[in-house]
Scaffold this active site. Structure first.
Site, PDB file in Angstrom:
ATOM      1  N   CYS A 148       0.852  -1.193   0.000  1.00  0.00           N
ATOM      2  CA  CYS A 148       0.000   0.000   0.000  1.00  0.00           C
ATOM      3  C   CYS A 148       0.888   1.243   0.000  1.00  0.00           C
ATOM      4  CB  CYS A 148      -0.906  -0.003   1.234  1.00  0.00           C
ATOM      5  SG  CYS A 148      -2.209   1.249   1.202  1.00  0.00           S
ATOM      6  N   CYS A 152      -1.106   4.822   6.379  1.00  0.00           N
ATOM      7  CA  CYS A 152      -1.956   5.169   7.516  1.00  0.00           C
ATOM      8  C   CYS A 152      -1.292   4.629   8.782  1.00  0.00           C
ATOM      9  CB  CYS A 152      -3.355   4.578   7.348  1.00  0.00           C
ATOM     10  SG  CYS A 152      -4.230   5.217   5.892  1.00  0.00           S
ATOM     11  N   CYS A 155      -2.416   1.366  10.658  1.00  0.00           N
ATOM     12  CA  CYS A 155      -2.670   0.185   9.826  1.00  0.00           C
ATOM     13  C   CYS A 155      -1.380  -0.572   9.544  1.00  0.00           C
ATOM     14  CB  CYS A 155      -3.316   0.628   8.509  1.00  0.00           C
ATOM     15  SG  CYS A 155      -3.695  -0.733   7.387  1.00  0.00           S
ATOM     16  N   GLY A 212      -4.143  -2.603   0.263  1.00  0.00           N
ATOM     17  CA  GLY A 212      -4.148  -1.649  -0.834  1.00  0.00           C
ATOM     18  C   GLY A 212      -5.333  -0.703  -0.842  1.00  0.00           C
ATOM     19  N   SER A 244     -14.080   0.066  -0.076  1.00  0.00           N
ATOM     20  CA  SER A 244     -13.606   0.972   0.964  1.00  0.00           C
ATOM     21  C   SER A 244     -12.437   1.790   0.451  1.00  0.00           C
ATOM     22  CB  SER A 244     -13.171   0.178   2.205  1.00  0.00           C
ATOM     23  OG  SER A 244     -12.632   1.038   3.186  1.00  0.00           O
ATOM     24  N   HIS A 268     -11.918   8.006  10.396  1.00  0.00           N
ATOM     25  CA  HIS A 268     -11.022   7.868  11.551  1.00  0.00           C
ATOM     26  C   HIS A 268     -10.663   9.152  12.292  1.00  0.00           C
ATOM     27  CE1 HIS A 268     -10.790   3.878   9.992  1.00  0.00           C
ATOM     28  NE2 HIS A 268     -10.058   4.219   8.950  1.00  0.00           N
ATOM     29  N   CYS A 386      -9.236  -6.176  11.131  1.00  0.00           N
ATOM     30  CA  CYS A 386      -9.129  -4.932  10.380  1.00  0.00           C
ATOM     31  C   CYS A 386      -7.831  -4.198  10.712  1.00  0.00           C
ATOM     32  CB  CYS A 386     -10.326  -4.048  10.709  1.00  0.00           C
ATOM     33  SG  CYS A 386     -10.346  -2.485   9.834  1.00  0.00           S
TER      34      CYS A 386
END
Length: 409
Positions: A148, A152, A155, A212, A244, A268, A386
């Site tokens: 990715c 973030c 994550c 991703g 998403s 978030h 998640c």
């Protein structure tokens, strides 16, 4: 003592798991038919000499075998002549990619590590896909990229650099293998049998929430999802497909117009300064621009609400004022707010909000008229929850590099 729940049906056609240490299978240089449109399948028939009058019919037959029956061997296509099956097998492949590992959580969640062949001058790549069984439905969480670019900070996937986009074939293959492994395709050896297993589908919903950013791989994601939602194939309702995004604003309305699936936004934070840290893409497309794109999403209504995902980070974004600001920001947008308890991973600087804090946050949002379910963490014991996805082999290679560096020192 923990008990593993395994709901998979027996499936003689399911591919086997090779094991994490297995080497990649020999590369098959033949082009694949998986991920082609009907028109492209007809063109492929022309390449092997199928008469023009037969191409459309043959493409329909292939479509049925690939996406209704789920076969991965031309020999099983019993209503196609043997000589044509031989030509197909010589020119093309419909083989599944390699399953490197399969893990089953104590709560029934499954996580697969898939290895896809090299593309061009590149190397084989690996991605993770997660299946979450729930009461009355089963959700498959699909990856769109290897790694990715978004970084973030909460994550785990964001700590793995982007390698490349997945092709439409590779995105679809995640659905096909999941259905293989779960026994969700009819037995290809009994062509007169039921199209859908009598107990109903185990993979009923798919979410583009794996590794991703889907909207950074728009064309391949679009092609794969249109095939997945085709009523004469995998036949997943577009209302059961959710894409998403972290906020690729220029592509949001386009996704609604050209794909037509449900939309989820990784929000978030309710302030730009905080979201700039948590979701750095916010520096390019801030909250105001993101929410304007959401308001313009085609078909938006109380029956087609946008889901806003909000990870609960202790002392970071979980105050009562944050909840009130969230309600204010979303005013006028038909929405559901998924509150996600933070799932820890090695090296993370964040902690999950206390449960009482999450419930109070949810109460404020609920009183404002928004559904705000608290997502139950699933598959934490196998790093399938998640924000936890990251290629297991990439983690192993990192450990190997660190060990080698230590030995050298």
């Amino acid at each position: 003592m923990a008990i593993t729940l395994d709901i998979a049906r027996d499936n003689p056609n399911a591919p086997t798991v090779t094991g994490i240490a297995a080497s990649a299978s020999p590369q098959d240089e033949k082009p694949t038919l998986i991920g082609l449109t009907r028109e492209e399948l007809a063109e492929a028939m022309a390449e092997i000499g199928v008469p023009e009058k037969q191409r459309r019919m043959r493409a329909s037959q292939l479509w049925h075998w690939l996406y209704v029956r789920g076969v991965s061997d031309f020999a099983l296509m019993t209503n196609i002549a043997k000589d044509l099956r031989a030509k197909l097998d010589e020119a093309f492949t419909i083989a599944r990619p390699e399953i490197v590992s399969e893990q089953i959580s104590v709560d029934g969640t499954r996580k697969w590590l898939f290895r896809f062949p090299a593309r061009g001058a590149g190397r084989p790549v690996e991605v993770e896909t997660v299946y979450i069984p729930e009461e009355g439905r089963g959700t498959l969480c699909i990856s769109s990229q290897v790694g990715c670019t978004l970084t973030c900070t909460f994550c785990h996937t964001g700590t793995q650099k982007l390698v490349r986009n997945l092709t439409a074939e590779e995105i679809l293959s995640q659905i096909l293998i999941a259905r293989d492994r779960l026994g969700d395709f009819p037995d290809a050896s009994t062509p007169q049998g039921a199209i859908v297993p009598s107990e109903g589908r185990l993979v009923s919903n798919i979410v583009m929430m794996g590794m991703g950013e889907p909207l950074y791989n728009f064309d391949n994601v679009k092609k794969a999802l249109l095939i997945a939602s085709d009523g004469e194939g995998l036949s997943l309702s577009k209302r059961r497909i959710t894409l998403s995004t972290s906020g690729v604003v220029p592509e949001i309305v386009r996704a609604g117009e050209e794909i037509g699936c449900m939309l989820a936004i990784s929000l978030h934070a309710v302030r730009d300064d905080l979201r700039d840290v948590l979701v750095p893409i916010n520096k390019k497309w801030p909250i105001k621009d993101l929410l304007n794109a959401c308001r313009a999403y085609p078909g938006l209504s109380n029956a087609k609400r946008i889901t806003f995902e909000y990870v609960m980070l202790k002392g970071v974004n979980d105050s009562n004022q944050d909840a009130l600001d969230l309600v204010r920001l979303l005013k006028g947008i038909p929405a559901k707010i998924n509150l996600i308890p933070f799932n820890p991973w090695p090296g993370s600087e964040y902690e999950c909000s206390d449960w009482e804090r999450i419930e109070e946050f949810a109460d404020i949002v609920n009183r404002a008229g928004y559904a705000s379910p608290i997502r139950t963490p699933r598959g934490r014991d196998i790093f399938a929850a998640c924000g936890q996805l990251k290629s297991a082999s990439e983690r192993m290679r990192k450990k190997d590099r660190e060990a080698a560096a230590g030995a050298g020192a």
